[in-house]
Design a protein around this motif. Sequence first.
Motif, PDB file in Angstrom:
ATOM      1  N   HIS A 121       2.504   2.123   1.182  1.00 55.10           N
ATOM      2  CA  HIS A 121       2.232   1.787   2.172  1.00 55.10           C
ATOM      3  C   HIS A 121       0.393   1.784   1.862  1.00 55.10           C
ATOM      4  O   HIS A 121      -0.221   2.666   1.009  1.00 55.10           O
ATOM      5  CB  HIS A 121       1.837   3.672   3.086  1.00 55.10           C
ATOM      6  N   TRP A 122      -0.071   2.031   3.159  1.00 52.40           N
ATOM      7  CA  TRP A 122      -1.643   1.485   3.059  1.00 52.40           C
ATOM      8  C   TRP A 122      -2.258   3.285   2.591  1.00 52.40           C
ATOM      9  O   TRP A 122      -3.663   2.731   1.272  1.00 52.40           O
ATOM     10  CB  TRP A 122      -2.695   1.192   3.859  1.00 52.40           C
ATOM     11  N   GLN A 123      -1.595   3.863   3.279  1.00 46.74           N
ATOM     12  CA  GLN A 123      -2.761   5.439   2.610  1.00 46.74           C
ATOM     13  C   GLN A 123      -2.295   5.462   1.071  1.00 46.74           C
ATOM     14  O   GLN A 123      -3.397   5.676   0.174  1.00 46.74           O
ATOM     15  CB  GLN A 123      -2.240   5.918   2.948  1.00 46.74           C
ATOM     16  N   THR A 124      -1.445   4.909   0.302  1.00 46.32           N
ATOM     17  CA  THR A 124      -1.063   5.182  -0.862  1.00 46.32           C
ATOM     18  C   THR A 124      -1.325   4.055  -1.673  1.00 46.32           C
ATOM     19  O   THR A 124      -2.180   4.990  -2.629  1.00 46.32           O
ATOM     20  CB  THR A 124       0.832   5.608  -1.702  1.00 46.32           C
ATOM     21  N   LEU A 125      -1.703   3.269  -0.881  1.00 45.58           N
ATOM     22  CA  LEU A 125      -2.521   2.130  -2.288  1.00 45.58           C
ATOM     23  C   LEU A 125      -4.237   2.238  -2.500  1.00 45.58           C
ATOM     24  O   LEU A 125      -4.435   1.900  -2.960  1.00 45.58           O
ATOM     25  CB  LEU A 125      -1.474   0.746  -1.323  1.00 45.58           C
ATOM     26  N   LEU A 126      -3.984   2.822  -0.810  1.00 41.27           N
ATOM     27  CA  LEU A 126      -5.691   3.395  -0.726  1.00 41.27           C
ATOM     28  C   LEU A 126      -6.303   4.685  -2.222  1.00 41.27           C
ATOM     29  O   LEU A 126      -7.137   4.652  -2.625  1.00 41.27           O
ATOM     30  CB  LEU A 126      -6.049   3.321   0.355  1.00 41.27           C
ATOM     31  N   GLU A 127      -5.376   5.565  -1.998  1.00 43.94           N
ATOM     32  CA  GLU A 127      -5.401   6.713  -2.885  1.00 43.94           C
ATOM     33  C   GLU A 127      -4.929   6.036  -4.296  1.00 43.94           C
ATOM     34  O   GLU A 127      -6.046   6.439  -5.275  1.00 43.94           O
ATOM     35  CB  GLU A 127      -4.259   7.634  -3.037  1.00 43.94           C
TER      36      GLU A 127
ATOM     37  N   SER B 272       5.326  -2.673  10.326  1.00 43.16           N
ATOM     38  CA  SER B 272       4.344  -3.674  10.734  1.00 43.16           C
ATOM     39  C   SER B 272       3.468  -5.093   9.414  1.00 43.16           C
ATOM     40  O   SER B 272       2.521  -5.597  10.430  1.00 43.16           O
ATOM     41  CB  SER B 272       2.729  -2.364  11.939  1.00 43.16           C
ATOM     42  N   GLY B 273       4.115  -4.436   8.319  1.00 39.86           N
ATOM     43  CA  GLY B 273       2.879  -5.248   7.933  1.00 39.86           C
ATOM     44  C   GLY B 273       2.071  -5.252   6.419  1.00 39.86           C
ATOM     45  O   GLY B 273       1.069  -5.984   6.096  1.00 39.86           O
ATOM     46  N   TYR B 274       1.728  -3.789   6.697  1.00 41.39           N
ATOM     47  CA  TYR B 274       0.554  -2.902   6.209  1.00 41.39           C
ATOM     48  C   TYR B 274       1.142  -1.422   4.859  1.00 41.39           C
ATOM     49  O   TYR B 274       2.004  -0.961   5.301  1.00 41.39           O
ATOM     50  CB  TYR B 274      -0.242  -2.379   7.310  1.00 41.39           C
ATOM     51  N   GLY B 275       1.196  -2.354   4.065  1.00 34.86           N
ATOM     52  CA  GLY B 275       0.720  -2.928   2.941  1.00 34.86           C
ATOM     53  C   GLY B 275      -0.904  -2.475   3.183  1.00 34.86           C
ATOM     54  O   GLY B 275      -1.537  -1.159   3.398  1.00 34.86           O
ATOM     55  N   PRO B 276      -1.374  -3.069   2.191  1.00 31.26           N
ATOM     56  CA  PRO B 276      -2.390  -2.922   1.554  1.00 31.26           C
ATOM     57  C   PRO B 276      -3.830  -3.466   3.252  1.00 31.26           C
ATOM     58  O   PRO B 276      -3.321  -3.532   4.301  1.00 31.26           O
ATOM     59  CB  PRO B 276      -3.214  -4.362   1.062  1.00 31.26           C
ATOM     60  N   TRP B 277      -4.218  -2.285   3.333  1.00 32.93           N
ATOM     61  CA  TRP B 277      -5.387  -2.644   4.709  1.00 32.93           C
ATOM     62  C   TRP B 277      -7.209  -2.222   4.081  1.00 32.93           C
ATOM     63  O   TRP B 277      -7.492  -1.053   3.820  1.00 32.93           O
ATOM     64  CB  TRP B 277      -5.089  -1.450   5.909  1.00 32.93           C
ATOM     65  N   PRO B 278      -7.661  -3.167   4.071  1.00 35.44           N
ATOM     66  CA  PRO B 278      -9.245  -3.151   3.503  1.00 35.44           C
ATOM     67  C   PRO B 278     -10.052  -3.329   4.461  1.00 35.44           C
ATOM     68  O   PRO B 278     -10.886  -1.695   3.958  1.00 35.44           O
ATOM     69  CB  PRO B 278      -9.380  -4.981   3.017  1.00 35.44           C
ATOM     70  N   GLN B 279     -10.069  -2.558   5.560  1.00 32.83           N
ATOM     71  CA  GLN B 279     -10.447  -2.763   5.966  1.00 32.83           C
ATOM     72  C   GLN B 279     -10.542  -0.665   6.448  1.00 32.83           C
ATOM     73  O   GLN B 279     -11.844  -0.433   6.873  1.00 32.83           O
ATOM     74  CB  GLN B 279      -9.788  -2.876   8.060  1.00 32.83           C
TER      75      GLN B 279
END
Length: 188
Positions: free
Chosen positions: A23-29, A171-178
């Motif tokens: 998930h983008w949140q986990t990757l962001l963390e 939905s394809g997110y993974g990373p969400w650089p925005q």
Amino acid sequence: MEKLHTAATVLIVPGLRDHVAEHWQTLLEARLAKVRAVAPLQANGLDCNARVEAIQHALEQIDGEVVLVAHSAGVLMVAHWAARYQRPIKGALLAAPPDLQAEWPAAYPSPDTLRANGWAPLPITPLPFPSIVAASSNDHLASLEAVTAMAQGWGSQLVELGAVGHLNPASGYGPWPQAESFIQTLDC
């Protein structure tokens, strides 16, 4: 990988599925230097009060400024937390809030179940901190109109992301650089 530095501590508020590896949140963390996450609940996972108390407990462990980053039901948790607690928050990124009045796919808890567990009525009053609501035009948990109404009620800046589904791995997110850009805007 170089860490992204923020002045405030970022508190990740996941949705009902808590921490999902891709998930983008986990990757962001993993990308942030000053970050905490609300711990997964071991019991009463659908209880809104337990979720709100978990946010409060996480915030009590943080000294200094905080930026909240919430996704899905985590956004609803933040709205309930803000209606109950007083603590200065620098800002909040509120991504893909679900609509408790919508029909949800079978893979999700029913909105009726959530309503029975204290999620309704959802506070729709101005949040006491700046916030950005990131909305999808094709989210299966909320129409753009419903998310727009939430953002207006919370006094949030609405950012329409286009057709990004529920902004989750399905939905394809993974990373969400925005998300990093939004955090930097809120951290100013």
